[in-house]
Scaffold this motif. Sequence first.
Motif, PDB file in Angstrom:
ATOM      1  N   GLY A 149       0.813  -1.203   0.000  1.00 49.25           N
ATOM      2  CA  GLY A 149       0.000   0.000   0.000  1.00 49.25           C
ATOM      3  C   GLY A 149       0.845   1.251   0.000  1.00 49.25           C
ATOM      4  N   VAL A 150       0.176   2.389   0.152  1.00 50.42           N
ATOM      5  CA  VAL A 150       0.851   3.681   0.208  1.00 50.42           C
ATOM      6  C   VAL A 150       0.399   4.415   1.457  1.00 50.42           C
ATOM      7  CG1 VAL A 150       1.129   3.910  -2.280  1.00 50.42           C
ATOM      8  CG2 VAL A 150      -0.949   4.761  -1.216  1.00 50.42           C
ATOM      9  N   ALA A 151       1.291   5.214   2.006  1.00 54.77           N
ATOM     10  CA  ALA A 151       0.964   6.081   3.141  1.00 54.77           C
ATOM     11  C   ALA A 151       1.071   7.519   2.647  1.00 54.77           C
ATOM     12  CB  ALA A 151       1.922   5.831   4.303  1.00 54.77           C
ATOM     13  N   VAL A 152      -0.077   8.185   2.541  1.00 56.80           N
ATOM     14  CA  VAL A 152      -0.112   9.502   1.908  1.00 56.80           C
ATOM     15  C   VAL A 152      -0.758  10.557   2.795  1.00 56.80           C
ATOM     16  CG1 VAL A 152      -0.102   8.612  -0.453  1.00 56.80           C
ATOM     17  CG2 VAL A 152      -2.276   8.858   0.748  1.00 56.80           C
ATOM     18  N   HIS A 153      -0.979  10.253   4.064  1.00 63.12           N
ATOM     19  CA  HIS A 153      -1.651  11.218   4.949  1.00 63.12           C
ATOM     20  C   HIS A 153      -0.761  12.397   5.285  1.00 63.12           C
ATOM     21  CE1 HIS A 153      -4.720   8.036   6.488  1.00 63.12           C
ATOM     22  NE2 HIS A 153      -4.843   8.328   5.221  1.00 63.12           N
ATOM     23  N   GLU A 154       0.534  12.179   5.289  1.00 62.36           N
ATOM     24  CA  GLU A 154       1.475  13.238   5.644  1.00 62.36           C
ATOM     25  C   GLU A 154       2.827  12.929   5.019  1.00 62.36           C
ATOM     26  OE1 GLU A 154       2.557  12.318  10.050  1.00 62.36           O
ATOM     27  OE2 GLU A 154       0.460  11.754   9.726  1.00 62.36           O
ATOM     28  N   HIS A 155       3.770  13.847   5.197  1.00 61.29           N
ATOM     29  CA  HIS A 155       5.114  13.609   4.683  1.00 61.29           C
ATOM     30  C   HIS A 155       5.923  12.808   5.694  1.00 61.29           C
ATOM     31  CE1 HIS A 155       4.865  15.934   1.054  1.00 61.29           C
ATOM     32  NE2 HIS A 155       4.421  17.007   1.707  1.00 61.29           N
ATOM     33  N   PRO A 156       6.852  11.969   5.187  1.00 62.58           N
ATOM     34  CA  PRO A 156       7.100  11.698   3.771  1.00 62.58           C
ATOM     35  C   PRO A 156       6.092  10.707   3.206  1.00 62.58           C
ATOM     36  CG  PRO A 156       8.579  10.380   5.092  1.00 62.58           C
ATOM     37  CD  PRO A 156       7.796  11.231   6.064  1.00 62.58           C
ATOM     38  N   LEU A 157       5.719  10.880   1.933  1.00 63.53           N
ATOM     39  CA  LEU A 157       4.894   9.894   1.261  1.00 63.53           C
ATOM     40  C   LEU A 157       5.680   8.590   1.178  1.00 63.53           C
ATOM     41  CD1 LEU A 157       3.468  11.972  -1.725  1.00 63.53           C
ATOM     42  CD2 LEU A 157       2.619  11.798   0.615  1.00 63.53           C
ATOM     43  N   MET A 158       4.970   7.468   1.257  1.00 58.78           N
ATOM     44  CA  MET A 158       5.660   6.185   1.290  1.00 58.78           C
ATOM     45  C   MET A 158       4.959   5.157   0.415  1.00 58.78           C
ATOM     46  SD  MET A 158       6.652   5.773   5.314  1.00 58.78           S
ATOM     47  CE  MET A 158       4.976   6.042   5.891  1.00 58.78           C
ATOM     48  N   ILE A 159       5.737   4.365  -0.276  1.00 59.27           N
ATOM     49  CA  ILE A 159       5.259   3.156  -0.939  1.00 59.27           C
ATOM     50  C   ILE A 159       5.776   1.980  -0.119  1.00 59.27           C
ATOM     51  CG2 ILE A 159       5.328   1.730  -3.021  1.00 59.27           C
ATOM     52  CD1 ILE A 159       5.774   4.250  -4.651  1.00 59.27           C
ATOM     53  N   VAL A 160       4.873   1.143   0.353  1.00 58.73           N
ATOM     54  CA  VAL A 160       5.244   0.019   1.212  1.00 58.73           C
ATOM     55  C   VAL A 160       5.130  -1.266   0.396  1.00 58.73           C
ATOM     56  CG1 VAL A 160       4.750  -1.193   3.369  1.00 58.73           C
ATOM     57  CG2 VAL A 160       4.371   1.284   3.203  1.00 58.73           C
ATOM     58  N   MET A 161       6.239  -1.999   0.301  1.00 56.94           N
ATOM     59  CA  MET A 161       6.308  -3.179  -0.564  1.00 56.94           C
ATOM     60  C   MET A 161       6.800  -4.385   0.219  1.00 56.94           C
ATOM     61  SD  MET A 161       8.316  -1.265  -3.666  1.00 56.94           S
ATOM     62  CE  MET A 161       9.530  -0.656  -2.495  1.00 56.94           C
ATOM     63  N   GLU A 162       6.628  -5.557  -0.380  1.00 60.92           N
ATOM     64  CA  GLU A 162       7.184  -6.756   0.228  1.00 60.92           C
ATOM     65  C   GLU A 162       8.699  -6.617   0.328  1.00 60.92           C
ATOM     66  OE1 GLU A 162       7.545 -10.489  -1.989  1.00 60.92           O
ATOM     67  OE2 GLU A 162       6.741  -9.457  -3.752  1.00 60.92           O
ATOM     68  N   CYS A 163       9.257  -7.194   1.359  1.00 58.43           N
ATOM     69  CA  CYS A 163      10.696  -7.102   1.572  1.00 58.43           C
ATOM     70  C   CYS A 163      11.401  -8.229   0.824  1.00 58.43           C
ATOM     71  CB  CYS A 163      11.007  -7.191   3.066  1.00 58.43           C
ATOM     72  SG  CYS A 163      12.759  -7.090   3.437  1.00 58.43           S
ATOM     73  N   CYS A 164      12.345  -7.861  -0.010  1.00 62.71           N
ATOM     74  CA  CYS A 164      13.152  -8.840  -0.752  1.00 62.71           C
ATOM     75  C   CYS A 164      14.534  -8.875  -0.107  1.00 62.71           C
ATOM     76  CB  CYS A 164      13.231  -8.467  -2.221  1.00 62.71           C
ATOM     77  SG  CYS A 164      11.628  -8.514  -3.058  1.00 62.71           S
ATOM     78  N   GLU A 165      14.680  -9.774   0.851  1.00 61.60           N
ATOM     79  CA  GLU A 165      15.878  -9.769   1.688  1.00 61.60           C
ATOM     80  C   GLU A 165      17.136 -10.212   0.955  1.00 61.60           C
ATOM     81  OE1 GLU A 165      15.112 -11.812   5.323  1.00 61.60           O
ATOM     82  OE2 GLU A 165      13.434 -10.520   5.869  1.00 61.60           O
ATOM     83  N   GLY A 166      16.965 -10.838  -0.220  1.00 59.99           N
ATOM     84  CA  GLY A 166      18.139 -11.249  -0.987  1.00 59.99           C
ATOM     85  C   GLY A 166      18.835 -10.104  -1.692  1.00 59.99           C
ATOM     86  N   GLY A 167      18.201  -8.921  -1.703  1.00 61.12           N
ATOM     87  CA  GLY A 167      18.820  -7.754  -2.334  1.00 61.12           C
ATOM     88  C   GLY A 167      18.704  -7.782  -3.846  1.00 61.12           C
ATOM     89  N   ALA A 168      19.468  -6.920  -4.498  1.00 58.32           N
ATOM     90  CA  ALA A 168      19.414  -6.796  -5.957  1.00 58.32           C
ATOM     91  C   ALA A 168      20.129  -7.971  -6.623  1.00 58.32           C
ATOM     92  CB  ALA A 168      20.046  -5.482  -6.398  1.00 58.32           C
ATOM     93  N   LEU A 169      19.568  -8.436  -7.726  1.00 62.44           N
ATOM     94  CA  LEU A 169      20.199  -9.514  -8.494  1.00 62.44           C
ATOM     95  C   LEU A 169      21.599  -9.108  -8.935  1.00 62.44           C
ATOM     96  CD1 LEU A 169      20.201 -12.192 -10.064  1.00 62.44           C
ATOM     97  CD2 LEU A 169      18.973 -11.010 -11.908  1.00 62.44           C
ATOM     98  N   LEU A 170      21.762  -7.844  -9.308  1.00 61.38           N
ATOM     99  CA  LEU A 170      23.077  -7.381  -9.760  1.00 61.38           C
ATOM    100  C   LEU A 170      24.122  -7.571  -8.664  1.00 61.38           C
ATOM    101  CD1 LEU A 170      24.786  -6.005 -11.932  1.00 61.38           C
ATOM    102  CD2 LEU A 170      24.118  -3.797 -10.966  1.00 61.38           C
TER     103      LEU A 170
END
Length: 545
Positions: A216-237
């Motif tokens: 979801g998103v948190a937009v009631h106040e600053h900072p605006l946030m996009i909340v996503m599933e956590c990918c603990e393995g990090g970036a493929l690169l």
Amino acid sequence: MYLQRKLEGVDKGKKTIGDDSKSKETISQSEDESSVTDEVRNADFYHGLIPKTDAETLLKKEGDFLLRKTEHSTGVIILCISVRTEENKVKHFVINTDHQHLFYVIPAHKEKSVPALITWYKVNKTPLSPTSKALLKKPIERPPWTLNHDAIFILKKLGQGAFGEVYLAEYVSKTTERVAVKTMRGEANREARNKFLKEARMMRKYDHKHVVKILGVAVHEHPLMIVMECCEGGALLSYLRKHGKTCGLIEKLRFATESAEGLAYLSKQQCVHRDIAARNVLLSSTNVVKISDFGMSDDKAILHDDTLEKVPVKWLAPEVMQEKIYSLKSDVWAYGIMVWEIYANGSEPYPGLNRMATRAKIVVQDYRMEMPKDTPAEVTKLVLSCWEKTPDKRPEMTTVFTSSSFPLQYCLWHFLNVEKFLASGGKEKGLREAEDLLFFSTTHSLSTTMASWNHELHEMFRQHDKDMSGFIGKEDIICMLLGADSDDKKDPVFKTNLKFLINVIKEADKDGDAKISFEEFKEYINKATHSNNWIILIVVLWINT
């Protein structure tokens, strides 16, 4: 500590509340909080800083309304009521305040609080203005994907995004789960905010195991946030650069296959990602691929964009460089570059070339990179098809994913991995590999790809049948299926895999003359691939021996 308290750089300057007549009263943030009170924040119909387009989508019928924040002019954040009128149009009414801190839409009626003002208009069935005929009938509640800031607890900073910082956090609802939080800097302008929230809007459409899920998103106040599933393995690169030299071909093939599956799903949704690269693919805690970073994405099949300054050139298709046209087929080109990254252990594409030189090589000289040495021959062939100069000649991502290059190569390498673990006594790992292989063979409907595979297999067979006798030997099959040459035979992993492959060849060679006809080999491969039980049967036999 709550995330909004922990983060630095939250806008602490002045905010302005204005009205349509452009008369403004500037008040401090503490005074502004008198309008966005807890009573406002907790109201089901308060949606925070959502874009106008999102608000209009939520208002379905005449009289539907919601309360939101918006930018009245540069840097000026205000409250407004959005309502659908009897003309089936959505109108937006600014909430004003006077020197006595009374709130109003028009001066004819004022109240001490915003909720009281809305209640008065709703109960008395009075239009918000004499000419608009806009009545407040039904308050529209926040959808479940709008989250409260105080339910998010920061743990640590993970990195820097295009709009702000990215954090590891905990989201507390009915349960507590770890999440990744992408934030928007408080000083960002309207255009930046709209892009940020557009990314969230795009992500909300998608639900696939190989695409990062948005909570979801948190937009009631600053900072605006996009909340996503956590990918603990990090970036493929990052993973490739750290482990690329030690991770096996099966794992690299899995990265390429799962990425293709995720992108095939996105292409069916008409999503042009525009930034496909190993840096934008994340890994779960078990190294499952997740396509991420939809900041540049769009749901238009063809998109013209003149701004290429910040786009990494080395992943761009020729038509993007020349005509600045993005499409699903330009994503196919970028996917080919990403597969090159996978087999090159995370090296930068077009090594030794800068942006200008890369562009000249591709556009002027029609240059294509060579695939790294250990890339399976069929994967190389597939990547080269992704790099066709003419977009229409490139395959669709759905075709890329269902190509025989992936399912059968993947199964072969997974199959060899099962043998390797079982041979070393690692029965638990062997069973897990076998389960993954069975799942893969079932979900990818291998039988549907056999017609094209038979054709490709025949072409491969013919290339190795150099004397045109209609037969090939053991060495030719090893080279065909493993993509190996004589130097690879010194590798201990290859020796382990070779043992299993020789048994495959023996079974295919029914008359025992050490030469295999195309029909013999095709019959064995087809029989094995069409059966969903072959993996279980062989694993059981191995474990019992």
